[in-house]
Design a protein around this motif. Sequence first.
Motif, PDB file in Angstrom:
ATOM      1  N   LEU A 195       0.804  -1.217   0.000  1.00 19.30           N
ATOM      2  CA  LEU A 195       0.000   0.000   0.000  1.00 19.30           C
ATOM      3  C   LEU A 195       0.842   1.275   0.000  1.00 19.30           C
ATOM      4  O   LEU A 195       0.422   2.290  -0.551  1.00 19.30           O
ATOM      5  CB  LEU A 195      -0.955  -0.001   1.198  1.00 19.30           C
ATOM      6  N   MET A 196       1.999   1.220   0.637  1.00 19.78           N
ATOM      7  CA  MET A 196       2.857   2.404   0.740  1.00 19.78           C
ATOM      8  C   MET A 196       4.317   2.010   0.478  1.00 19.78           C
ATOM      9  O   MET A 196       5.175   2.117   1.361  1.00 19.78           O
ATOM     10  CB  MET A 196       2.697   3.040   2.123  1.00 19.78           C
ATOM     11  N   PRO A 197       4.633   1.588  -0.735  1.00 20.75           N
ATOM     12  CA  PRO A 197       5.978   1.083  -1.021  1.00 20.75           C
ATOM     13  C   PRO A 197       7.085   2.124  -0.886  1.00 20.75           C
ATOM     14  O   PRO A 197       8.206   1.789  -0.502  1.00 20.75           O
ATOM     15  CB  PRO A 197       5.871   0.565  -2.459  1.00 20.75           C
ATOM     16  N   LEU A 198       6.782   3.384  -1.164  1.00 21.71           N
ATOM     17  CA  LEU A 198       7.824   4.408  -1.065  1.00 21.71           C
ATOM     18  C   LEU A 198       8.195   4.709   0.383  1.00 21.71           C
ATOM     19  O   LEU A 198       9.353   5.008   0.681  1.00 21.71           O
ATOM     20  CB  LEU A 198       7.406   5.679  -1.796  1.00 21.71           C
ATOM     21  N   VAL A 199       7.245   4.608   1.278  1.00 27.21           N
ATOM     22  CA  VAL A 199       7.552   4.775   2.703  1.00 27.21           C
ATOM     23  C   VAL A 199       8.419   3.607   3.156  1.00 27.21           C
ATOM     24  O   VAL A 199       9.432   3.796   3.832  1.00 27.21           O
ATOM     25  CB  VAL A 199       6.273   4.885   3.556  1.00 27.21           C
ATOM     26  N   GLU A 200       8.038   2.399   2.769  1.00 27.45           N
ATOM     27  CA  GLU A 200       8.815   1.209   3.135  1.00 27.45           C
ATOM     28  C   GLU A 200      10.247   1.304   2.616  1.00 27.45           C
ATOM     29  O   GLU A 200      11.194   1.027   3.342  1.00 27.45           O
ATOM     30  CB  GLU A 200       8.141  -0.046   2.578  1.00 27.45           C
ATOM     31  N   THR A 201      10.402   1.729   1.378  1.00 26.58           N
ATOM     32  CA  THR A 201      11.738   1.869   0.792  1.00 26.58           C
ATOM     33  C   THR A 201      12.558   2.891   1.569  1.00 26.58           C
ATOM     34  O   THR A 201      13.735   2.665   1.855  1.00 26.58           O
ATOM     35  CB  THR A 201      11.632   2.295  -0.687  1.00 26.58           C
TER      36      THR A 201
END
Length: 111
Positions: free
Chosen positions: A79-85
């Motif tokens: 759902l929030m891949p850029l935050v995870e990255t």
Amino acid sequence: MTIWNQIKNLFSRSNPDINEPNHFASGETAVPAMNQQNMVDLMHRLEKTLEGTYSCDEAYALLDEYVELVADNEEARQLMPLVETHLDMCPDCRDEFELLLQILKTADTEE
């Protein structure tokens, strides 16, 4: 010439004293000396950097939402891949995430 030596030469041209202590810097503003481990860490972070990745400010603005997704066992990475990255690359933001997650979990157990 190894890649490490090429990178070292590149940095030494831009700052000939990069491996020497910075006598003019003091306190927390002092820049750590560039050694091989620092360079390896930097290269790993650059390798993970994608176009359009979030800055610390952008990730922090969404951190509360992300923490709630993780706490609710939802697919936060999808759902929030850029935050995870960003959290994978930034130890300071990762620490903040873990602290918020712990607070949220503690609050849930007290209810």
